[in-house]
Design a protein around this motif. Sequence first.
Motif, short mmCIF file in Angstrom:
data_model
loop_
_atom_site.label_atom_id
_atom_site.label_comp_id
_atom_site.label_asym_id
_atom_site.label_seq_id
_atom_site.Cartn_x
_atom_site.Cartn_y
_atom_site.Cartn_z
N ALA A 165 0.99 -1.06 -0.18
CA ALA A 165 -0.20 0.17 -0.06
C ALA A 165 0.87 1.26 -0.01
CB ALA A 165 -0.85 -0.17 1.20
N SER A 166 0.51 2.16 -0.94
CA SER A 166 1.25 3.47 -0.96
C SER A 166 0.49 4.52 -0.09
CB SER A 166 1.57 3.68 -2.32
OG SER A 166 0.59 3.84 -3.13
N LYS A 167 -0.81 4.55 -0.08
CA LYS A 167 -1.66 5.44 0.46
C LYS A 167 -2.84 4.95 1.42
CE LYS A 167 -0.96 9.15 -2.94
NZ LYS A 167 -1.90 9.76 -4.11
N ALA A 168 -3.20 5.60 2.36
CA ALA A 168 -4.49 5.09 3.01
C ALA A 168 -5.31 6.22 3.26
CB ALA A 168 -4.10 4.34 4.17
N TYR A 169 -6.51 6.02 3.03
CA TYR A 169 -7.67 7.24 3.14
C TYR A 169 -8.57 6.61 4.21
CZ TYR A 169 -6.39 10.29 -0.59
OH TYR A 169 -5.58 10.84 -1.60
N ILE A 170 -8.42 7.27 5.52
CA ILE A 170 -9.41 6.81 6.55
C ILE A 170 -10.23 7.83 6.65
CG2 ILE A 170 -9.41 6.12 9.12
CD1 ILE A 170 -7.21 4.93 7.32
N GLY A 171 -11.80 7.48 6.69
CA GLY A 171 -12.94 8.21 6.98
C GLY A 171 -13.17 8.29 8.60
N ASN A 172 -13.17 9.55 9.15
CA ASN A 172 -13.31 9.47 10.47
C ASN A 172 -14.70 9.71 10.86
OD1 ASN A 172 -10.41 9.47 10.83
ND2 ASN A 172 -10.38 11.44 10.16
N ALA A 173 -15.10 9.43 12.17
CA ALA A 173 -16.49 9.55 12.69
C ALA A 173 -16.76 10.94 12.75
CB ALA A 173 -16.41 9.00 13.97
N ASP A 174 -15.99 12.17 12.63
CA ASP A 174 -16.49 13.52 12.42
C ASP A 174 -16.52 14.31 11.27
OD1 ASP A 174 -13.88 13.72 11.83
OD2 ASP A 174 -13.06 15.03 13.21
N GLY A 175 -16.38 13.16 10.11
CA GLY A 175 -16.52 13.67 8.86
C GLY A 175 -15.17 14.04 7.89
#
Length: 236
Positions: free
Chosen positions: A219-229
């Motif tokens: 993996a070169s990048k990760a996009y984490i969606g947070n609970a606060d938007g």
Amino acid sequence: MADLVEKSKKLSAYAAVDDNLLSSHRVIGIGSGSTVVYVAERVGQASNKNDLVCIPTGFQSRQLIIDNGLRLGSTEEYPEIDIAFDGADEIDTNLGLIKGGGACLFQEKLVAACSKQLVVVADYRKDTGVLGKGWRKGVPIEVVPAAYTKVSLDLAKLGGNPVVRSGLPAKAGPVVTDNGNFIIDCDFGEIPPARVAELNAKIKALVGVVETGLFVGLASKAYIGNADGTITKKTV
Ligand SMILES: O=C[C@H](O)[C@H](O)[C@H](O)COP(=O)(O)O
């Protein structure tokens, strides 16, 4: 809670596609799982969607590609993939991953290995920093059916707690993967980021193991969606 998780999955997937899918890209890997549903949806909305060939990581992924009006390809035809998007069960500080919670790890790793970049999409629960910390079901390992007893003994010698994944309640007997194999979930406790590659190599060396759900250096990048938007973007 469930609604927050779902929103964060969509947030991460849409942002990952919007930031990383370029007009020059032609061959796209589409992973498996519940977060990737939103990746396929977003790729299906892209203005260049008719220029793209999408490579699936399993049966579910194949259906997502078809359902979103995208063109289906395979790694046999397209062994060089511009970019792949996929989910994860857990993410560490080096962007090492546990994958295979949905039993799709072999084709996922094949597509990742064919791809110039792998972008991970996930909700906030997956971003623990250490594999085995939040994901307590063990490392998924795909094995040839005839070898499951032998590999289970080998994994116990490596310090793991192996359990053959059951298909119940939907199927009596073990889960059978898209490749006709079994999955052993093997709990090794918390795996320090610096030790993931070594453990992966030891498991991979066992006769009967097709592939492991430890993704190291892919993996070169990760996009984490947070609970606060908000979105946390990570790179290595
Ligand atoms: O075998 C399944 C895959 O590795 C999935 O990408 C992983 O389990 C994450 O799935 P989800 O996005 O549903 O959490």
